[in-house]
Design a protein around this motif. Structure first.
Motif, PDB file in Angstrom:
ATOM      1  N   LEU A 132       0.822  -1.211   0.000  1.00 22.92           N
ATOM      2  CA  LEU A 132       0.000   0.000   0.000  1.00 22.92           C
ATOM      3  C   LEU A 132       0.857   1.262   0.000  1.00 22.92           C
ATOM      4  O   LEU A 132       0.550   2.241  -0.685  1.00 22.92           O
ATOM      5  CB  LEU A 132      -0.928  -0.004   1.222  1.00 22.92           C
ATOM      6  CG  LEU A 132      -1.982  -1.134   1.253  1.00 22.92           C
ATOM      7  CD1 LEU A 132      -2.805  -1.051   2.528  1.00 22.92           C
ATOM      8  CD2 LEU A 132      -2.890  -1.070   0.034  1.00 22.92           C
ATOM      9  N   VAL A 144       2.223   1.841  -3.455  1.00 20.35           N
ATOM     10  CA  VAL A 144       1.236   2.330  -4.429  1.00 20.35           C
ATOM     11  C   VAL A 144       0.811   3.757  -4.107  1.00 20.35           C
ATOM     12  O   VAL A 144       0.773   4.626  -4.985  1.00 20.35           O
ATOM     13  CB  VAL A 144       0.012   1.388  -4.452  1.00 20.35           C
ATOM     14  CG1 VAL A 144      -1.079   1.957  -5.363  1.00 20.35           C
ATOM     15  CG2 VAL A 144       0.425  -0.004  -4.937  1.00 20.35           C
ATOM     16  N   TYR A 145       0.493   4.033  -2.815  1.00 21.57           N
ATOM     17  CA  TYR A 145      -0.101   5.317  -2.470  1.00 21.57           C
ATOM     18  C   TYR A 145       0.882   6.291  -1.832  1.00 21.57           C
ATOM     19  O   TYR A 145       0.529   7.430  -1.560  1.00 21.57           O
ATOM     20  CB  TYR A 145      -1.283   5.103  -1.503  1.00 21.57           C
ATOM     21  CG  TYR A 145      -2.329   4.166  -2.048  1.00 21.57           C
ATOM     22  CD1 TYR A 145      -3.108   4.521  -3.152  1.00 21.57           C
ATOM     23  CD2 TYR A 145      -2.523   2.899  -1.495  1.00 21.57           C
ATOM     24  CE1 TYR A 145      -4.047   3.659  -3.659  1.00 21.57           C
ATOM     25  CE2 TYR A 145      -3.464   2.020  -2.011  1.00 21.57           C
ATOM     26  CZ  TYR A 145      -4.230   2.406  -3.095  1.00 21.57           C
ATOM     27  OH  TYR A 145      -5.146   1.548  -3.597  1.00 21.57           O
ATOM     28  N   SER A 155       1.425   7.592   3.932  1.00 26.51           N
ATOM     29  CA  SER A 155       0.016   7.674   4.318  1.00 26.51           C
ATOM     30  C   SER A 155      -0.114   7.525   5.812  1.00 26.51           C
ATOM     31  O   SER A 155       0.701   6.884   6.461  1.00 26.51           O
ATOM     32  CB  SER A 155      -0.814   6.576   3.627  1.00 26.51           C
ATOM     33  OG  SER A 155      -0.747   6.687   2.220  1.00 26.51           O
ATOM     34  N   ALA A 205      -5.792   6.141   6.520  1.00 28.21           N
ATOM     35  CA  ALA A 205      -5.891   6.135   5.061  1.00 28.21           C
ATOM     36  C   ALA A 205      -5.526   4.775   4.478  1.00 28.21           C
ATOM     37  O   ALA A 205      -6.073   4.347   3.455  1.00 28.21           O
ATOM     38  CB  ALA A 205      -4.992   7.219   4.477  1.00 28.21           C
ATOM     39  N   LEU A 206      -4.598   4.078   5.128  1.00 28.72           N
ATOM     40  CA  LEU A 206      -4.192   2.757   4.642  1.00 28.72           C
ATOM     41  C   LEU A 206      -5.248   1.700   4.936  1.00 28.72           C
ATOM     42  O   LEU A 206      -5.434   0.758   4.176  1.00 28.72           O
ATOM     43  CB  LEU A 206      -2.858   2.356   5.279  1.00 28.72           C
ATOM     44  CG  LEU A 206      -1.635   3.172   4.830  1.00 28.72           C
ATOM     45  CD1 LEU A 206      -0.421   2.741   5.625  1.00 28.72           C
ATOM     46  CD2 LEU A 206      -1.383   2.976   3.345  1.00 28.72           C
ATOM     47  N   ARG A 210      -8.761  -1.238   2.577  1.00 25.54           N
ATOM     48  CA  ARG A 210      -7.670  -1.856   1.827  1.00 25.54           C
ATOM     49  C   ARG A 210      -6.987  -2.989   2.588  1.00 25.54           C
ATOM     50  O   ARG A 210      -6.117  -3.655   2.035  1.00 25.54           O
ATOM     51  CB  ARG A 210      -6.616  -0.796   1.478  1.00 25.54           C
ATOM     52  CG  ARG A 210      -7.174   0.332   0.602  1.00 25.54           C
ATOM     53  CD  ARG A 210      -6.060   1.211   0.091  1.00 25.54           C
ATOM     54  NE  ARG A 210      -6.561   2.273  -0.736  1.00 25.54           N
ATOM     55  CZ  ARG A 210      -6.737   3.531  -0.348  1.00 25.54           C
ATOM     56  NH1 ARG A 210      -6.454   3.845   0.913  1.00 25.54           N
ATOM     57  NH2 ARG A 210      -7.192   4.442  -1.163  1.00 25.54           N
ATOM     58  N   GLN A 243      -2.505  -4.237  -7.220  1.00 26.36           N
ATOM     59  CA  GLN A 243      -3.318  -3.264  -6.487  1.00 26.36           C
ATOM     60  C   GLN A 243      -3.757  -2.117  -7.412  1.00 26.36           C
ATOM     61  O   GLN A 243      -4.902  -1.661  -7.361  1.00 26.36           O
ATOM     62  CB  GLN A 243      -2.523  -2.696  -5.302  1.00 26.36           C
ATOM     63  CG  GLN A 243      -3.269  -1.666  -4.471  1.00 26.36           C
ATOM     64  CD  GLN A 243      -4.457  -2.264  -3.758  1.00 26.36           C
ATOM     65  OE1 GLN A 243      -4.419  -3.407  -3.326  1.00 26.36           O
ATOM     66  NE2 GLN A 243      -5.533  -1.505  -3.635  1.00 26.36           N
ATOM     67  N   ARG A 244      -2.832  -1.648  -8.252  1.00 27.38           N
ATOM     68  CA  ARG A 244      -3.185  -0.570  -9.178  1.00 27.38           C
ATOM     69  C   ARG A 244      -4.264  -1.020 -10.161  1.00 27.38           C
ATOM     70  O   ARG A 244      -5.162  -0.256 -10.525  1.00 27.38           O
ATOM     71  CB  ARG A 244      -1.937  -0.103  -9.925  1.00 27.38           C
ATOM     72  CG  ARG A 244      -0.875   0.551  -9.032  1.00 27.38           C
ATOM     73  CD  ARG A 244       0.225   1.162  -9.869  1.00 27.38           C
ATOM     74  NE  ARG A 244       1.308   1.656  -9.022  1.00 27.38           N
ATOM     75  CZ  ARG A 244       2.435   0.990  -8.774  1.00 27.38           C
ATOM     76  NH1 ARG A 244       2.608  -0.212  -9.313  1.00 27.38           N
ATOM     77  NH2 ARG A 244       3.376   1.513  -8.015  1.00 27.38           N
ATOM     78  N   ASP A 281      -7.576  -0.998  -8.420  1.00 17.23           N
ATOM     79  CA  ASP A 281      -8.050   0.387  -8.267  1.00 17.23           C
ATOM     80  C   ASP A 281      -8.616   0.905  -9.576  1.00 17.23           C
ATOM     81  O   ASP A 281      -9.624   1.620  -9.598  1.00 17.23           O
ATOM     82  CB  ASP A 281      -6.913   1.291  -7.785  1.00 17.23           C
ATOM     83  CG  ASP A 281      -6.514   0.999  -6.359  1.00 17.23           C
ATOM     84  OD1 ASP A 281      -7.291   0.289  -5.675  1.00 17.23           O
ATOM     85  OD2 ASP A 281      -5.458   1.464  -5.916  1.00 17.23           O
TER      86      ASP A 281
END
Length: 373
Positions: free
Chosen positions: A292, A295-296, A299, A303-304, A308, A361-362, A365
């Motif tokens: 995570l 990808v993001y 955080s 938010a994680l 998710r 994961q992307r 999404d």
């Protein structure tokens, strides 16, 4: 067979990158499914003797010397590489490195051996007295943190001893002539002191007056006015004075000293031991956090976990974050000190696995965004 050999320039770049990470981390597990370039780079490191895999398949830097000397040369080379990584153009003069190494108590011979190892491993180039990092920018991590035990020398330069304090000068006062001293018995104006006054004898204790008990024929009205009780003064309680306050102050000082000198040593347990001893769900939750964060980006925890992380792993989230911070896999963002950031994921999962799961994961999404549209 030469047609299938990997590009030598690509192998050299990968070899430099891998050895740089192995040196700065102290150890690194190779990829589970290496490509030809990665496999050839590992073969060259093993063949040249700069990095070997130990009995746990962890790649470690190697110097051909006894254990203590090998440790200090690697620490010196690691320190030089960090200094170059933080310098502009990744380059510093040897005079600057010598001056800075003095503050770190690195012996000059150990510094020279570390630079010689870096040049032999083709990680640095020396030209006109300037040492330059030539490992490239591929895979280089920002805001790298080095664990304290990876920076500690076994044979540092001894700490300088402070100079002894000068001995106090003994001044002998000049002797006065008795005839010039008016307080000397031989002086004509000397007056003998009067004898001290005799102490007064202590006063006798006051008599204790007590009334007879009430009997037959005795006027009880006079007894009701206080004649039944003995007229004696009760002794005053012993005075504690400032003793209790001093004792309490001593206790407070001792408590402050205990708090000030409480153990602040970082956890130096081997990261592999920490990973092995942790619960499998905790390790899997930590690996999920790595994906995570990859990808993001940096955080905060809420938010994680917002849809998710599965319920099975959420109960392990505090343990996973603690494990990640202790092993250096995760860190706290320098901007707010609260957001999690991805540091060294190799102890939890390989580069290939991290990239594969991040891509998955992307893709999830992207599909979720299309459905909402």
């Amino acid at each position: 067979m030469a047609l299938f050999a990997p590009d030598p320039a690509a192998v050299l770049a990968e070899r430099r990158r891998v050895l740089r990470e192995v040196l700065l981390r102290g150890g690194m597990k190779p990829r589970a499914e290496p490509d030809r370039v990665y496999r050839e780079a590992l073969a060259e490191l093993d063949r040249d003797g700069f990095a070997w895999a130990d009995d746990r398949d962890v790649l470690r830097p190697h110097v051909d010397a006894d254990e203590a000397a090998e440790h200090d040369v690697i620490v010196s080379a690691r320190w030089v590489l960090v200094e170059l990584e933080n310098a502009s153009d990744r380059a510093l003069s040897m005079d600057t490195l010598r001056d800075r190494s003095t503050a770190e108590r690195i012996p000059e011979d150990t510094l020279k051996a570390g630079v010689r190892w870096l040049r032999g491993a083709d990680l640095c180039k020396l030209k006109d007295g300037v040492l330059r990092d030539v490992t490239g920018e591929k895979g280089r991590k920002a805001d790298r943190a080095i664990r304290p035990e990876l920076k500690t020398l076994r044979r540092p330069v001894p700490a300088p001893t402070p100079p002894p304090a000068p001995a106090p000068r003994t001044v002998t006062p000049s002797r006065m002539d008795p005839h010039d001293d008016p307080f000397h018995p031989s002086h004509p104006d000397y007056i003998a002191p009067s004898p001290p006054p005799r102490p007064k004898p202590p006063a006798p204790p006051a008599p204790v007056r007590a009334t007879a008990p009430v009997g037959k024929g005795t006027d009880s009205s006079s007894d009701s006015r206080g004649s039944l009780s003995a007229t004696a003064t009760a002794p005053a309680p012993p005075s504690v004075g400032n003793g209790m306050e001093i004792l309490l102050d001593v206790h407070r000082r001792v408590k402050r000293l205990e708090d000030a000198f409480a153990s602040t040593e970082p956890d130096v347990a081997d990261v592999s031991t920490l990973i092995t001893a942790a619960h499998p769900d905790t390790v899997n939750c930590l690996r999920r956090l790595c994906v995570l964060l990859q990808v993001y980006g940096d955080s905060k925890r809420h938010a994680l976990t917002d849809g998710r992380i599965s319920t099975k792993f959420k109960v392990r989230l505090p343990e996973a974050i603690s494990l990640g911070l202790r092993t250096g896999t995760l860190g706290l963002s320098t901007s707010d000190g609260k957001s999690l950031t991805l540091r060294d994921h190799a102890v939890a999962m390989s580069d290939a696995e991290l990239e594969q799961r991040a891509a998955e994961q992307r893709e999830r999404d992207s599909k979720r965004g299309k459905k909402r549209a």
